[in-house]
Motif scaffolding. Sequence first.
Motif, PDB file in Angstrom:
ATOM      1  N   HIS A   1       0.828  -1.213   0.000  1.00 25.98           N
ATOM      2  CA  HIS A   1       0.000   0.000   0.000  1.00 25.98           C
ATOM      3  C   HIS A   1       0.856   1.255   0.000  1.00 25.98           C
ATOM      4  O   HIS A   1       0.556   2.227  -0.705  1.00 25.98           O
TER       5      HIS A   1
ATOM      6  N   TYR B   1       0.696   3.950  -2.967  1.00 26.94           N
ATOM      7  CA  TYR B   1       0.309   5.298  -2.552  1.00 26.94           C
ATOM      8  C   TYR B   1       1.190   6.323  -3.272  1.00 26.94           C
ATOM      9  O   TYR B   1       0.699   7.351  -3.767  1.00 26.94           O
TER      10      TYR B   1
ATOM     11  N   MET C   1      -4.913   5.184   2.535  1.00 27.65           N
ATOM     12  CA  MET C   1      -4.050   5.161   1.356  1.00 27.65           C
ATOM     13  C   MET C   1      -4.807   4.698   0.114  1.00 27.65           C
ATOM     14  O   MET C   1      -4.665   5.282  -0.967  1.00 27.65           O
TER      15      MET C   1
ATOM     16  N   THR D   1      -7.116   7.410  -1.153  1.00 25.32           N
ATOM     17  CA  THR D   1      -6.348   8.459  -1.822  1.00 25.32           C
ATOM     18  C   THR D   1      -5.998   8.049  -3.250  1.00 25.32           C
ATOM     19  O   THR D   1      -6.128   8.837  -4.188  1.00 25.32           O
ATOM     20  N   ILE D   2      -5.577   6.806  -3.429  1.00 23.58           N
ATOM     21  CA  ILE D   2      -5.256   6.311  -4.768  1.00 23.58           C
ATOM     22  C   ILE D   2      -6.481   6.361  -5.671  1.00 23.58           C
ATOM     23  O   ILE D   2      -6.420   6.827  -6.814  1.00 23.58           O
TER      24      ILE D   2
END
Length: 352
Positions: free
Chosen positions: A283, A287, A335, A338-339
Amino acid sequence: MTANFFQNMAGRGLLPVCAAMAIVMALSPCAWAQKKDPQVRISALKGLDWLASEQHRQGYWEANGGQYRVAMTALAGNAMLCEGSTTTRGKYSKNISLAVDYLLEMSQPNGLIGYKNDYHYTYGHGFSMLFLSQVFGEEEDARRRDRLKEVLTKAVQFCGEAQTAAGGWGYVSAKDGNDFDEGSTCVTQVQGLRACRNSGIPVPKEVVDRAVEYINKCTAADGGVQYSIRGGGSRPPITAAAIACLFNSGEANDDALAQKLLKYCEKSIVGTGNQSQFFGHWHYTHYYYAQVQYRLGDEKWNKYFPEIAKEIMRKQSANGAWKEGHVGPVYTTAMNCTILLIENGYLPIYQR
């Protein structure tokens, strides 16, 4: 040309308002993102809803065992900003506002955003600079804006003083950590510093220049970035993060060092399927690697994102969280969200 250009044209009477609005909508990153698979946004919102339910009344989130409250709060708040909410508007405005208040309270007289008994406090400090600087750019309340400016200015000063003789950072400041440094914390600081500079907070150029040189010295012959300047072997996660760091520090996409690191990542990082488990810190890697791929343009992004989004959504739990890894579900969920939301284009630090 940007959306603001056409809005200004309309405001000056040089373009019909209806035409300007049509062009702005066409150019909007969010409008473009919404043309993609709708399940991506649904998945991200489900994750953010889970994060909202896990926030403590004092405004913080935490990792397993009650650890890393500052870092988890900044990461979770930043993910909510990617959805488009602010401290005053949007579905997650209350959550973001509470997170900001908590981090402001955690600002110490010496500029550290965090607490000294956290033995990885530079992570929280760097992520907090990133999150709070994005909020600072949109903050409408004059008193709160002044407080954010004060905290971020002191945070930048602390960051410079915490830098090691070699130009990197460790898990704690150079003074507290006997001048130890390593790659991942270096990246966190540089991205936070760049976000502050983007928001108008003065950042000494020499601090960032020394950090870029540190990354250069950590780069091995195979193009990978080692754990630290002392060695430790090339690491795909740190290399991916280092490329994002170079882009954020102002290095051009065609910079020789960045391209060297990128070639290493293209050979070493496998994003999907069973092979995705062949390296640690999955991750963390994606990220930063997602930020890199998005910055490289549509040709790279449109090949990378559908596959990584599919892999992320496949692992989502029924309650909206992602539970892989030893740090805890707040970390992985923040994370991953956010991606999934990065191409909305709301945060300057992630924009092309």
